[in-house]
Scaffold this motif. Structure first.
Motif, PDB file in Angstrom:
ATOM      1  N   UNK A  49      -1.086 -78.155  42.792  1.00 46.25           N
ATOM      2  CA  UNK A  49      -0.586 -77.416  43.951  1.00 46.25           C
ATOM      3  C   UNK A  49      -0.795 -78.277  45.182  1.00 46.25           C
ATOM      4  N   UNK A 271       4.843 -72.990  49.596  1.00 45.91           N
ATOM      5  CA  UNK A 271       4.376 -72.789  50.966  1.00 45.91           C
ATOM      6  C   UNK A 271       4.972 -73.811  51.915  1.00 45.91           C
ATOM      7  N   UNK A 283       4.742 -77.104  49.907  1.00 45.02           N
ATOM      8  CA  UNK A 283       3.685 -77.202  48.902  1.00 45.02           C
ATOM      9  C   UNK A 283       4.116 -76.386  47.699  1.00 45.02           C
ATOM     10  N   UNK A 352      -5.385 -83.129  49.953  1.00 45.73           N
ATOM     11  CA  UNK A 352      -4.199 -82.359  50.348  1.00 45.73           C
ATOM     12  C   UNK A 352      -3.761 -81.445  49.216  1.00 45.73           C
ATOM     13  N   UNK A 353      -4.169 -81.788  48.019  1.00 45.58           N
ATOM     14  CA  UNK A 353      -3.800 -81.007  46.844  1.00 45.58           C
ATOM     15  C   UNK A 353      -4.958 -80.044  46.575  1.00 45.58           C
ATOM     16  N   UNK A 354      -4.638 -78.772  46.343  1.00 45.84           N
ATOM     17  CA  UNK A 354      -5.696 -77.778  46.176  1.00 45.84           C
ATOM     18  C   UNK A 354      -6.103 -77.666  44.710  1.00 45.84           C
ATOM     19  N   UNK A 355      -7.325 -78.114  44.430  1.00 47.04           N
ATOM     20  CA  UNK A 355      -7.813 -78.007  43.051  1.00 47.04           C
ATOM     21  C   UNK A 355      -8.017 -76.539  42.678  1.00 47.04           C
ATOM     22  N   UNK A 356      -8.512 -75.748  43.644  1.00 43.46           N
ATOM     23  CA  UNK A 356      -8.770 -74.321  43.373  1.00 43.46           C
ATOM     24  C   UNK A 356      -7.470 -73.605  42.971  1.00 43.46           C
ATOM     25  N   UNK A 357      -6.395 -73.905  43.700  1.00 47.38           N
ATOM     26  CA  UNK A 357      -5.122 -73.255  43.397  1.00 47.38           C
ATOM     27  C   UNK A 357      -4.531 -73.785  42.082  1.00 47.38           C
ATOM     28  N   UNK A 359      -6.208 -74.679  39.549  1.00 44.52           N
ATOM     29  CA  UNK A 359      -6.965 -73.990  38.510  1.00 44.52           C
ATOM     30  C   UNK A 359      -6.395 -72.578  38.271  1.00 44.52           C
TER      31      UNK A 359
END
Lengths: 401, 135
Positions: A49, A271, A283, A352-357, A359
């Motif tokens: 993401x 997004x 995004x 810039x990339x969301x690891x949480x998202x 996942x």
């Protein structure tokens, strides 16, 4: 005993498939060993993401009465220009498009608060968008002007089509100069003030299938909260990038072109994005299942952040001037620790990339598959891989006279 | 010793008054100016961290109120919009006071209003406009 995608799909239909994320498979393989894990696990879900500039959408808005031919004319969605080079009422909006009156970087750094990426997010969110268009008029399409609200639910085809997404690895951006710089990799503070990276690392799709053995043209994927497909290799696909012995590229390599029905997607996973001083983008949430056909494929999915390396690049000079040279190589484990060492200096990191998202997406896709809402596909054709000889060429400029 | 971060709003008639001086000199308070501006409505706004003995702080605050200075907590001027944050972490190395916190196990971002000094550096750094400073 190798498995086939058909066998895995039969298990999915019976609700018996064992599906885990690319994060979970690491511990499972360590605990059970590769052989047993490959027998027991059927699918590994991967995801990412992050901002993906080469994203856009084409829409068929339907014919007005009397008819208008937008092709060759001009059209705007919420004052953001759209491409009108396709027929009468097909329009294409790109994530980077900006309103004509946006001041851009005239006062640097520009704000770039609204552009094509935001239009796509609002369209998907079900908001009304203002369509304004002018055309030259023909005998069969007499109308020259159109001003109307449009809404995704009333449109015909609404297709997200992203020429380049899901980069297999990427640069780590730093700034060696003594001024702040504003880049597509974020705001970079002077003299190695910060280091920004952009990959989900061990969760990222193409890092878990480094030679594209399962992901190919026609692969069904999670795209923007809905279902999409890999349409082609992405632009700038560079499978011959240098790799570590485990096959993982040490720099940006493979990419994917993806597409899917925007009406099934959600603004949560698409997004509109603003990069101060650079522009707007989108995004995009992407999730890709990897069928565990054999031990080799399973081994690729066990890749860990500490086994994946990225190149540290100076965005004040080397990147803009297209000069070769890396300031060093760091692993995603180091990047995620919050600090890396560059030229002897400890530099704080941001992503810039969301690891949480990512996942979350890997979990959603896992649940779709477990609940028989998503079947795996056999690629129609493989993507060019490391043995293809395909490289990413620079532009050869030739004088016009 | 008590400390708080507040935003003071001065009406036009008080713009020329050395109010910060009086807070320090007359009330024995420590004043750390975080931001200051005069807005187009000709109001003065001052974002400060103010600290001292409980009694002195109370007296100082009363002094401000009697003068007609509006006092509000800094928290009201800073908004962390959780629904807009994607937990990308690009703001983490930008924040000078570690008010933006990253749980490195989950890679989840959160915000500690008490540590925020309202510098605003994170505002242009956030690609999703998840931070708003109304100051």
């Amino acid at each position: 005993m190798p498995k086939t995608i058909r066998e895995i799909n039969e298990k999915i239909k019976r609700g018996e498939a064992v599906v885990v994320t690319a994060e979970e498979i690491i511990d499972i393989a360590e605990e059970k060993g590769v052989k047993k894990a490959a027998q027991e696990v059927d699918v590994v879900t991967t995801a990412t993401f992050g901002p993906m500039c080469s994203s856009g959408a084409y829409l068929n808005i339907g014919h007005s009465k009397p008819r208008i031919k937008l092709g060759g004319g001009r059209a705007y969605l919420n004052d953001v220009p759209v491409y009108t080079g396709f027929a009468a009422v097909d329009i294409l909006i790109g994530a980077n498009a900006l309103p004509d009156d946006d001041p851009r970087n005239k006062i640097h750094p520009g704000e770039f608060s609204y552009g094509g990426g935001h239009v796509i997010e609002e369209l998907v969110a079900g908001k009304d968008l203002k369509l304004t268009a002018t055309a030259y008029g023909t005998d069969c399409y007499p109308r020259k002007k159109l001003e109307t609200w449009i809404n995704i639910k009333d449109l015909n085809e609404t297709v997200l089509f992203n020429p380049r997404n899901a980069y297999q690895n990427y640069n780590v951006a730093v700034n060696l100069s003594d001024r702040v710089i504003y880049t597509y990799m974020g705001i970079l503070k002077p003299k190695l003030g910060n280091a920004n990276y952009c990959s989900a690392g061990q969760l990222s799709p193409l890092l878990n299938d480094p030679y594209y053995k399962t992901i190919g043209i026609g692969t069904r994927i999670f795209l923007g909260g809905g279902v999409g497909y890999v349409a082609w290799q992405g632009t700038q696909h560079n499978p011959t990038a240098p790799r570590t012995p485990n096959g993982v590229p040490r720099a940006g390599a493979g990419t994917l072109a993806v597409m899917g029905d925007l009406k099934k997607m959600s603004p949560e996973w698409l997004k509109g994005t603003t990069m101060t001083g650079y522009g707007t983008t989108l995004t995009v949430g992407i999730g890709i299942p990897i069928p565990i056909l054999d031990e080799e494929i399973l081994t690729y999915t066990t890749v860990k952040d500490e086994d994946i390396y990225a190149q540290v690049i100076d965005y004040s000079l080397a990147y803009p001037e297209f000069e070769p040279g890396s300031l060093g190589e760091v692993s995603y484990r180091e990047l995620k620790s919050g600090r890396i060492l560059v030229q002897g200096k400890e530099v704080p990191t941001g992503s810039l990339s969301s690891y949480a998202r990512a996942k979350e997406i890997a979990d959603i896709l896992k649940n779709w598959i477990k609940r028989d809402k998503f079947l795996l596909t056999e690629p129609v054709q493989s993507l060019p891989s490391a043995d293809s000889g395909l490289t990413f060429k620079p532009l050869k400029e030739r004088p016009l006279e | 010793m008590q400390k708080k971060k507040v935003v003071l709003t001065f009406p036009y008639k008080l713009i020329n008054q050395p109010i910060t001086y009086h807070l320090i000199k007359d009330y024995d308070l420590k004043v750390n100016i975080l931001r200051a501006r005069i807005n187009p409505r000709e109001e003065g706004r001052l974002m400060i961290e103010i600290g001292g003995e409980e009694k002195s702080l109370e007296k100082g605050m009363n002094y401000l109120k009697e003068l007609g200075v509006e006092v509000q907590s800094l928290a009201q001027d800073i908004r962390w919009l959780d629904e807009k944050c994607t937990h990308c972490t690009v703001c983490i190395p930008i924040c000078p006071t570690e008010a933006i916190i990253l749980d490195r196990n989950q890679m989840i971002v959160s915000f500690d209003k008490d540590k925020c000094i309202g510098c605003g550096l994170c505002v242009p750094a956030c690609p999703y406009k998840a931070v708003e400073i109304l100051f």
